[in-house]
Design an enzyme around this catalytic site. Structure first.
Site, PDB file in Angstrom:
ATOM      1  N   HIS A 276      62.381  60.929  45.086  1.00 25.08           N
ATOM      2  CA  HIS A 276      61.561  61.834  44.281  1.00 25.08           C
ATOM      3  C   HIS A 276      60.480  62.530  45.097  1.00 25.08           C
ATOM      4  O   HIS A 276      60.226  63.730  44.926  1.00 25.08           O
ATOM      5  CB  HIS A 276      60.912  61.071  43.126  1.00 25.08           C
ATOM      6  CG  HIS A 276      61.744  61.016  41.895  1.00 25.08           C
ATOM      7  ND1 HIS A 276      61.659  61.941  40.892  1.00 25.08           N
ATOM      8  CD2 HIS A 276      62.696  60.138  41.512  1.00 25.08           C
ATOM      9  CE1 HIS A 276      62.517  61.644  39.940  1.00 25.08           C
ATOM     10  NE2 HIS A 276      63.160  60.546  40.289  1.00 25.08           N
ATOM     11  N   GLU A 343      57.355  51.366  36.804  1.00 25.00           N
ATOM     12  CA  GLU A 343      57.853  52.351  35.851  1.00 25.00           C
ATOM     13  C   GLU A 343      59.280  51.975  35.417  1.00 25.00           C
ATOM     14  O   GLU A 343      59.602  51.930  34.235  1.00 25.00           O
ATOM     15  CB  GLU A 343      57.837  53.730  36.518  1.00 25.00           C
ATOM     16  CG  GLU A 343      58.383  54.855  35.666  1.00 25.00           C
ATOM     17  CD  GLU A 343      58.424  56.173  36.420  1.00 25.00           C
ATOM     18  OE1 GLU A 343      58.639  57.204  35.780  1.00 25.00           O
ATOM     19  OE2 GLU A 343      58.251  56.173  37.657  1.00 25.00           O
ATOM     20  N   HIS A 344      60.146  51.741  36.382  1.00 24.55           N
ATOM     21  CA  HIS A 344      61.535  51.361  36.123  1.00 24.55           C
ATOM     22  C   HIS A 344      61.795  49.997  36.744  1.00 24.55           C
ATOM     23  O   HIS A 344      61.508  49.786  37.923  1.00 24.55           O
ATOM     24  CB  HIS A 344      62.521  52.338  36.776  1.00 24.55           C
ATOM     25  CG  HIS A 344      62.224  53.781  36.550  1.00 24.55           C
ATOM     26  ND1 HIS A 344      62.735  54.487  35.480  1.00 24.55           N
ATOM     27  CD2 HIS A 344      61.508  54.670  37.280  1.00 24.55           C
ATOM     28  CE1 HIS A 344      62.331  55.748  35.564  1.00 24.55           C
ATOM     29  NE2 HIS A 344      61.584  55.872  36.639  1.00 24.55           N
ATOM     30  N   HIS A 436      27.660  46.508   0.213  1.00 23.82           N
ATOM     31  CA  HIS A 436      28.953  45.825   0.297  1.00 23.82           C
ATOM     32  C   HIS A 436      28.988  44.657  -0.702  1.00 23.82           C
ATOM     33  O   HIS A 436      29.985  44.453  -1.411  1.00 23.82           O
ATOM     34  CB  HIS A 436      29.178  45.268   1.713  1.00 23.82           C
ATOM     35  CG  HIS A 436      29.508  46.294   2.747  1.00 23.82           C
ATOM     36  ND1 HIS A 436      28.688  47.348   3.054  1.00 23.82           N
ATOM     37  CD2 HIS A 436      30.607  46.418   3.567  1.00 23.82           C
ATOM     38  CE1 HIS A 436      29.232  48.055   4.020  1.00 23.82           C
ATOM     39  NE2 HIS A 436      30.408  47.520   4.343  1.00 23.82           N
TER      40      HIS A 436
END
Length: 454
Positions: A276, A343-344, A436
């Protein structure tokens, strides 16, 4: 031609510096947050877009991309869309359609399950309803090549989620003399029904999506990977109120392999993500030294067959930023994988299911050698735009979830209200919230009715 000269790193006996080099991708993980001259120049570019709008976008295209444009040409027109399809082969168009269809099916399953409800005691119910965000800006990089798969990965989930307005930004085609958006990316946009596509410089395009200009609309969320410059721009614009899907930096991958894995296939998959870019990283972990050495030998041959610049990218990704790692045990192999938080992750082992329970941090897990990174990147349909550089420890990949918000719902029956009323009163009293407390006491008075007349 140089050699890749890859040695096996024995993790159990490695020193701290070697371990740090692998876990930080040779400093890439740390460098993304370091203040540098690039940070300052990108900050100036973002400010230029804030003050000058379209004029800044045109100037950035001229300065950084060598492209002359006018504001009215920043948006891709109908003619360019029409010409794009004619430039592609039937095989590529079919590949795009297959990948979109599988991604659509995966994300439709997510949307179907995103809203839910659960019955409680005495007629009570709780749950969530999912709603799409109103607008999204999708950034598709093109600095090192053409990436129509990225638009498939981030655009299909947005369409399936039902985002009302989807804006796409793509830098100019990097081919020599290219002044248009990549044709395949435009065909993906057309297949998805996205017609608002802008050709812009990367960082200035991110700024335009966040701020808005005369031509480019501001969006509520920006999604898409990019160069360090684009990543820095995304980090900067978050202070302007836009949400940015985090952790989408340089790709990284990790394979865990055992003695049953085929070394030729391992070498091919090892190179897959490494090609890449020079800032990518690839790691292969095994307890079998012989396997790692056979992969190293095979890798040399396959690496030499890559063209430049991919060959150079792969060498940097593997030799500088990643490598072959010998683990002392299966448990240590998983410890390395989880510390790396890739990532992978590919489990190239005999029984991937038995290993899966030990994987805590990963963008995606690919089970077995028939599920390679390339299949995940292009056509499986599961997310492939994923958290990188360790962000998998806290961030998930881009799916329909990325473009949905959930609204919690609750419906109490009267009897269940009275069941929890003492808890409400006790906590309201402790925290000092009389209104409340009154929301319970007022109902109790009405419920019990007026005091009896003496």
């Amino acid at each position: 031609m140089s050699s890749i000269n890859l040695n096996v790193l024995d993790w159990a006996n490695a020193d701290a510096a070697d371990r740090e080099r692998v876990l930080t991708r040779n400093g890439t993980q740390q460098g993304l947050t370091r203040v540098t001259d690039l940070n300052r120049s990108i900050a100036e570019l973002v400010e230029h877009v804030r003050h000058d709008g379209d004029a800044a976008l045109v100037a950035a295209l001229r300065k950084f991309d060598g492209v002359e444009a006018a504001p009215d040409t920043l948006r891709v027109g109908e003619d360019e869309f029409a010409q794009a399809r004619a430039k592609l082969s039937d095989e590529l168009i079919e590949a795009i359609r297959v990948s979109i269809a599988r991604s659509r099916a995966f994300n439709e399953a997510i949307v179907e399950r995103a809203s839910w409800s659960m019955p409680g005691p005495d007629g009570t119910s709780v749950g969530e309803v999912a709603r799409p965000i109103e607008s999204a800006g999708l950034f598709v990089p093109s600095g090192k090549g053409s990436y129509p798969s990225v638009l498939i990965q981030i655009g299909t989930p947005a369409v399936v989620a039902g985002v009302s307005r989807i804006v796409v930004v793509v830098p100019p085609n990097p081919t020599p003399g290219g002044t248009q958006v990549d044709a395949a990316t435009l065909v993906v946009a057309e297949e998805l029904g996205l017609d608002e596509v802008y050709c812009l410089n990367g960082p200035s395009g991110v700024a335009a999506l966040a701020i808005g200009t005369e031509t480019v609309p501001a969006v509520g969320k920006i999604v898409g990977p990019g160069s360090p410059a684009v990543t820095i721009a995304q980090q900067l614009v978050q202070s302007m109120g836009v949400q940015v899907a985090p952790g989408l930096g340089p790709t990284d991958s990790l394979i865990v392999a055992d003695s049953t894995a085929d070394p030729v296939t391992l070498a091919a998959d090892f190179l897959n993500e490494a090609e890449h870019g020079a800032d990518s990283s690839a790691v292969l972990v095994s307890t079998d030294r012989g396997l790692l050495e056979r992969v190293a030998k095979e890798l040399e041959s396959q690496w030499r067959g890559l063209p430049e610049p991919r060959r150079g990218y792969a060498k940097s990704s593997i030799c500088d930023n990643g490598g072959l790692i010998l683990a002392a045990s299966d448990e240590q192999a998983l410890e390395i994988a989880n510390a790396y938080a890739s990532e992978h992750v590919q489990l190239a082992v005999a029984d991937p299911e038995s290993w899966l329970a030990g994987v805590r941090h990963a963008g995606t897990v690919l089970m077995g050698q028939w599920t390679p990174f390339s299949a995940s990147n292009f056509s499986i349909g599961t997310p492939a735009t994923l958290p990188t550089t360790g962000f998998a420890k806290s961030v998930s990949g881009v799916t329909a979830h990325t473009y949905l918000t959930t609204i919690a719902t609750a419906a109490l029956s009267e009897s269940d209200f009275w069941t929890i009323a003492p808890s409400i009163e006790a906590l309201a009293t402790h925290e000092g919230f009389p209104a409340h407390l009154a929301s319970v006491t007022t109902r109790r008075k009405l419920h019990d009715g007026p005091a009896p007349t003496p």
